[in-house]
Design an enzyme around this catalytic site. Structure first.
Site, PDB file in Angstrom:
ATOM      1  N   LYS A 145       0.855  -1.201   0.000  1.00 12.46           N
ATOM      2  CA  LYS A 145       0.000   0.000   0.000  1.00 12.46           C
ATOM      3  C   LYS A 145       0.888   1.247   0.000  1.00 12.46           C
ATOM      4  CE  LYS A 145      -1.886   3.147   2.607  1.00 12.46           C
ATOM      5  NZ  LYS A 145      -1.974   4.242   1.650  1.00 12.46           N
ATOM      6  N   GLY A 171       6.831   5.344   8.000  1.00 13.36           N
ATOM      7  CA  GLY A 171       6.021   6.560   8.040  1.00 13.36           C
ATOM      8  C   GLY A 171       6.266   7.319   9.319  1.00 13.36           C
ATOM      9  N   GLY A 218       3.055   5.081  13.370  1.00  7.88           N
ATOM     10  CA  GLY A 218       3.680   3.829  13.817  1.00  7.88           C
ATOM     11  C   GLY A 218       3.161   3.399  15.182  1.00  7.88           C
ATOM     12  N   GLU A 266       9.700   1.672  10.603  1.00 11.85           N
ATOM     13  CA  GLU A 266      10.764   2.627  10.251  1.00 11.85           C
ATOM     14  C   GLU A 266      10.129   4.001  10.337  1.00 11.85           C
ATOM     15  OE1 GLU A 266      13.788   1.889   9.836  1.00 11.85           O
ATOM     16  OE2 GLU A 266      13.702  -0.257   9.469  1.00 11.85           O
ATOM     17  N   CYS A 307      13.917  10.915   6.256  1.00 13.76           N
ATOM     18  CA  CYS A 307      13.970  10.508   7.663  1.00 13.76           C
ATOM     19  C   CYS A 307      15.382  10.571   8.219  1.00 13.76           C
ATOM     20  CB  CYS A 307      13.403   9.098   7.807  1.00 13.76           C
ATOM     21  SG  CYS A 307      14.175   7.926   6.699  1.00 13.76           S
TER      22      CYS A 307
HETATM   23  P1  NDP Z   1       2.371   8.611   7.346  1.00 18.02           P
HETATM   24  O1  NDP Z   1       2.611   7.922   8.630  1.00 18.02           O
HETATM   25  O2  NDP Z   1       1.356   9.676   7.311  1.00 18.02           O
HETATM   26  O3  NDP Z   1       1.959   7.582   6.210  1.00 18.02           O
HETATM   27  C1  NDP Z   1       2.759   6.504   5.848  1.00 18.02           C
HETATM   28  C2  NDP Z   1       1.900   5.446   5.203  1.00 18.02           C
HETATM   29  O4  NDP Z   1       0.981   4.940   6.166  1.00 18.02           O
HETATM   30  C3  NDP Z   1       1.040   5.962   4.047  1.00 18.02           C
HETATM   31  O5  NDP Z   1       0.903   4.937   3.087  1.00 18.02           O
HETATM   32  C4  NDP Z   1      -0.295   6.232   4.747  1.00 18.02           C
HETATM   33  O6  NDP Z   1      -1.398   6.234   3.867  1.00 18.02           O
HETATM   34  C5  NDP Z   1      -0.352   5.051   5.698  1.00 18.02           C
HETATM   35  N1  NDP Z   1      -1.225   5.246   6.848  1.00 18.02           N
HETATM   36  C6  NDP Z   1      -1.588   6.398   7.447  1.00 18.02           C
HETATM   37  N2  NDP Z   1      -2.405   6.146   8.502  1.00 18.02           N
HETATM   38  C7  NDP Z   1      -2.554   4.797   8.573  1.00 18.02           C
HETATM   39  C8  NDP Z   1      -3.287   3.919   9.426  1.00 18.02           C
HETATM   40  N3  NDP Z   1      -4.015   4.379  10.428  1.00 18.02           N
HETATM   41  N4  NDP Z   1      -3.207   2.598   9.207  1.00 18.02           N
HETATM   42  C9  NDP Z   1      -2.443   2.115   8.211  1.00 18.02           C
HETATM   43  N5  NDP Z   1      -1.765   2.897   7.340  1.00 18.02           N
HETATM   44  C10 NDP Z   1      -1.793   4.222   7.529  1.00 18.02           C
HETATM   45  O7  NDP Z   1       3.795   9.163   6.881  1.00 18.02           O
HETATM   46  P2  NDP Z   1       4.122  10.038   5.605  1.00 18.02           P
HETATM   47  O8  NDP Z   1       3.619   9.385   4.373  1.00 18.02           O
HETATM   48  O9  NDP Z   1       3.705  11.435   5.911  1.00 18.02           O
HETATM   49  O10 NDP Z   1       5.713   9.931   5.554  1.00 18.02           O
HETATM   50  C11 NDP Z   1       6.546  10.795   6.250  1.00 18.02           C
HETATM   51  C12 NDP Z   1       7.092  10.142   7.512  1.00 18.02           C
HETATM   52  O11 NDP Z   1       7.770   8.941   7.187  1.00 18.02           O
HETATM   53  C13 NDP Z   1       8.106  10.998   8.213  1.00 18.02           C
HETATM   54  O12 NDP Z   1       7.835  11.058   9.576  1.00 18.02           O
HETATM   55  C14 NDP Z   1       9.423  10.273   8.000  1.00 18.02           C
HETATM   56  O13 NDP Z   1      10.377  10.484   8.957  1.00 18.02           O
HETATM   57  C15 NDP Z   1       8.988   8.862   7.919  1.00 18.02           C
HETATM   58  N6  NDP Z   1       9.964   8.091   7.172  1.00 18.02           N
HETATM   59  C16 NDP Z   1      10.741   7.178   7.850  1.00 18.02           C
HETATM   60  C17 NDP Z   1      11.723   6.475   7.199  1.00 18.02           C
HETATM   61  C18 NDP Z   1      12.546   5.451   7.906  1.00 18.02           C
HETATM   62  O14 NDP Z   1      13.024   4.548   7.250  1.00 18.02           O
HETATM   63  N7  NDP Z   1      12.717   5.510   9.199  1.00 18.02           N
HETATM   64  C19 NDP Z   1      11.989   6.668   5.797  1.00 18.02           C
HETATM   65  C20 NDP Z   1      11.109   7.618   5.179  1.00 18.02           C
HETATM   66  C21 NDP Z   1      10.139   8.294   5.867  1.00 18.02           C
HETATM   67  P3  NDP Z   1      -1.944   7.634   3.272  1.00 18.02           P
HETATM   68  O15 NDP Z   1      -0.870   8.188   2.437  1.00 18.02           O
HETATM   69  O16 NDP Z   1      -3.129   7.224   2.498  1.00 18.02           O
HETATM   70  O17 NDP Z   1      -2.264   8.500   4.457  1.00 18.02           O
END
Ligand code: NDP
Length: 480
Positions: free
Chosen positions: A172, A225, A230, A247, A281
């Site tokens: 997803k 994310g 998380g 992550e 990140c």
């Molecule tokens: P989000 O947490 O908003 O979303 C990440 C993914 O999770 C998207 O596909 C989102 O869908 C989905 N999602 C959101 N809510 C839910 C839920 N309740 N249940 C299941 N899935 C859900 O993060 P962002 O997309 O805004 O990404 C940015 C973040 O990612 C930053 O905090 C960054 O630091 C982190 N990140 C971490 C990395 C690492 O390896 N440690 C690497 C890259 C980024 P939808 O888009 O439809 O909301």
């Protein structure tokens, strides 16, 4: 016509009866539409994935899976330029970065095609007459949920090891950036992976993402994310003890010691925090600079930042593109304002770019804030935008205490010519991934992941195969 989802080996419309509009961060105009999936689609997909797993994929031989993975890698390379352009248009990232990332995606499939052949169990010397051995077995159905900042590479870093280990996978992607995941589905279809082994669903995290997390047949969730998301997944998956890898965010230190090669540190560090427009990140967003070299470092760093080419993502010369959305840019602007209120001084950037060529996009000049104290919100919270906080230090022990005084612990850099000092600091800094005298240490072969609220578990290397498998211990009694 809206792009379709990849469900059980076929491209079909999602049943939500809606479309996701995909915008170009350079223009903020919609350039593509994707059919939205529903909770019902997720149920269908999980059942298909379970069937594919039990129907032979879960017990297929490693070399058989490796052959599929190699075909996928080749398929990615065949479409490298097209997917790179798609990624640049969708995320706003410079085309050179996209080419690198898409190629890295192909390399991940090749790497896991090889790695799965050497990933086995152990025999253990136990206290009974016999042979004790361990097996590594796939978990079953894995849900891979990815963010918008590195959509293709992030998808590959989860999907490749998950498939290599023998799981069936539902991917997803983030709703902002669904296109490269659907391109991966096309490549998988062409590689003739059995139906249901990899499926792609697009739609809101709150509906389809949540349905994946809560489905009892999803045995493994691999999520990248935000830390808050998380934490929500951790709570939800705990009821049924689903395996979960996280992550999450970061606020990584860039430690400039008094004996650092300042020329190299200052000329390469701007892209370590402003690359991908700071939406990274691992961004080295807190520079801890020894007071003896503070002025010189800041001067050199700002001079190097001024040279960065900011512009249209599809231009080969561009090094920094627009931010993914207006709202993401506004978050950065708000943090810059907050930092100034907290007492920081902005010595460069932090301005919306309103030239005729770039005014329609989400462009922002990279901001450098000095006089920052580590306890300020701007130094503690992940901005996910092009903002550097410079924090001076006098004493190494105090600097380490401050670097560690942060809820995150993902990445970081250490610049010094003294090997002993480099190792001493590297051992003390609470981060999962550190670089010495450079700004990158993410490799296919090496573990990637965070301490503290930056996550749970590790991706890449053999660690990812561990994360997508269960260990089984078997003892064979041979006594008489
Ligand atoms: P989000 O947490 O908003 O979303 C990440 C993914 O999770 C998207 O596909 C989102 O869908 C989905 N999602 C959101 N809510 C839910 C839920 N309740 N249940 C299941 N899935 C859900 O993060 P962002 O997309 O805004 O990404 C940015 C973040 O990612 C930053 O905090 C960054 O630091 C982190 N990140 C971490 C990395 C690492 O390896 N440690 C690497 C890259 C980024 P939808 O888009 O439809 O909301």
């Amino acid at each position: 016509m809206a792009k379709k989802l990849f469900i059980n080996g076929k491209f079909v419309e999602g049943s939500a009866g809606k479309v996701i509009q995909v915008t170009d961060p350079h223009t903020n105009k919609v350039f593509e539409e994707v059919s939205e999936g529903s909770v019902e689609d997720v149920r269908t997909m999980v059942e298909a994935a379970e069937k594919a797993f039990r129907g032979g994929w879960g017990t297929s031989l490693p070399h058989e899976r490796a052959a599929f993975l190699r075909r996928i890698a080749a398929g990615i390379r065949d479409r490298l330029e097209e997917i790179s352009r798609l990624e640049s248009m969708n995320v706003g990232k410079p085309i050179g970065d996209s080419r690198w990332e898409v190629n890295a995606g192909a390399e991940l499939f090749d790497y896991y095609a090889g790695a799965v052949a050497i990933f086995g169990g152990e025999t253990l010397p136990v206290s009974r007459p016999g042979v004790d051995l361990t097996f590594r077995q796939p978990i079953g159905v894995a849900a891979c949920i990815t963010p918008w900042n590195y959509p293709f590479m992030m998808a590959c870093s989860k999907v490749a090891p998950a498939l290599a280990a023998g799981n069936s996978v539902i991917l997803k992607p983030a709703s902002y950036t669904p296109l490269s995941a659907l391109a991966l589905a096309e490549i998988v279809e062409k590689a003739e992976l059995p139906a249901g082994v990899l499926q792609v669903v697009c739609g809101p995290g709150s509906t389809v993402g949540n349905a994946l997390v809560e489905h009892p047949l999803v045995g493994k969730i691999s999520f990248t994310g935000e830390t808050t998301t998380g934490a929500e997944l951790l709570r939800k998956s705990s009821d049924r003890i689903a395996r979960l890898s996280l992550e999450l965010g970061g606020k990584s230190p860039n430690i400039i010691c008094e004996d650092a090669d300042l020329e190299r540190a200052a000329s390469t560090s701007p892209l370590a925090v402003f690359g991908n427009t700071g939406q990274d990140c691992c961004a080295r967003s807190r520079a801890f600079v020894h007071e003896k070299v503070l002025d010189e470092f800041v001067e050199r760093f700002v001079a190097a930042t001024k040279k960065l080419v900011i512009g249209y993502p599809l231009d080969d010369k561009t090094e920094v593109g627009p931010m993914v959305s207006r709202s993401q840019r506004q978050i950065s602007l708000d943090y810059i304002q907050l930092g100034e209120k907290e007492g920081a001084k902005r010595v460069h950037g932090g301005e919306v770019i309103d030239t005729p060529e770039l005014k329609d996009g989400n462009y922002l000049t990279p901001a450098v804030l000095v006089n920052v104290r580590n306890e300020m919100r701007v130094a503690q919270e992940e901005i996910f935008g092009p903002v550097l906080c410079v924090i001076p230090y006098k004493d190494e022990a105090e600097m380490i205490r401050q670097a560690n005084h942060c809820k995150y612990g993902l990445s970081g850099s250490i610049w010094t010519r003294d090997v002993a000092r480099a190792l001493r600091i590297a051992k003390a800094v609470e981060s999962g991934v550190l670089s010495v005298n450079c700004n990158n240490s993410v490799f296919n072969e090496a573990p990637f992941g965070g301490f503290k609220q930056s996550g749970i578990g590790r991706e890449r290397g053999l660690y990812a195969l561990e994360a997508f498998t269960e260990v089984k211990n078997v003892f064979i009694w041979v006594g008489s």
